[in-house]
Scaffold this motif. Sequence first.
Motif: not given
Length: 158
Positions: A142-156
Amino acid sequence: MTAPGSGLSVEDLAGTVAGLQTQVAELTQRLDEQQPGGPVQPTKLKLRFPDVESWVHGMFLPMFAWRVDGQRWHWCPQWWRHAEAIWRLELLWRSWEAARVKATGMSGWSVEVDRHLPILLGPDGLFRQCRSAELDRDARHVHLTAAVAEPSPAGWWD
């Protein structure tokens, strides 16, 4: 020009640094000459196993697979499809290769492997949903799916 807070010129400081570098080089040479056989030359470690897969089959599984019971401890026959397992097993293989040539190296390595076994084989480990084949059932990966990460806001990160 004077170095801030020292009262010495930059040229004086540069001369002092150069003199200290010369002294360090001379002392290092003297220490090397005192070593039996001259300077210590780094030696290349002769590996017992040529790669991580050979180590897994030749050392890791014969040593630790007795724990695998499919209830509390799990193994995936396709371990090489789990990126974190590759990383951890590669780390264990390389540290084992280095530890085996030291007089007390295996003592430290045993602490290292004990930290990784629950993460690899344990009830919440990488292989918790995988299983080896048994008489009445097929092997399962069973392949475990990777966690999702959103890109940081511009200038963060500015």
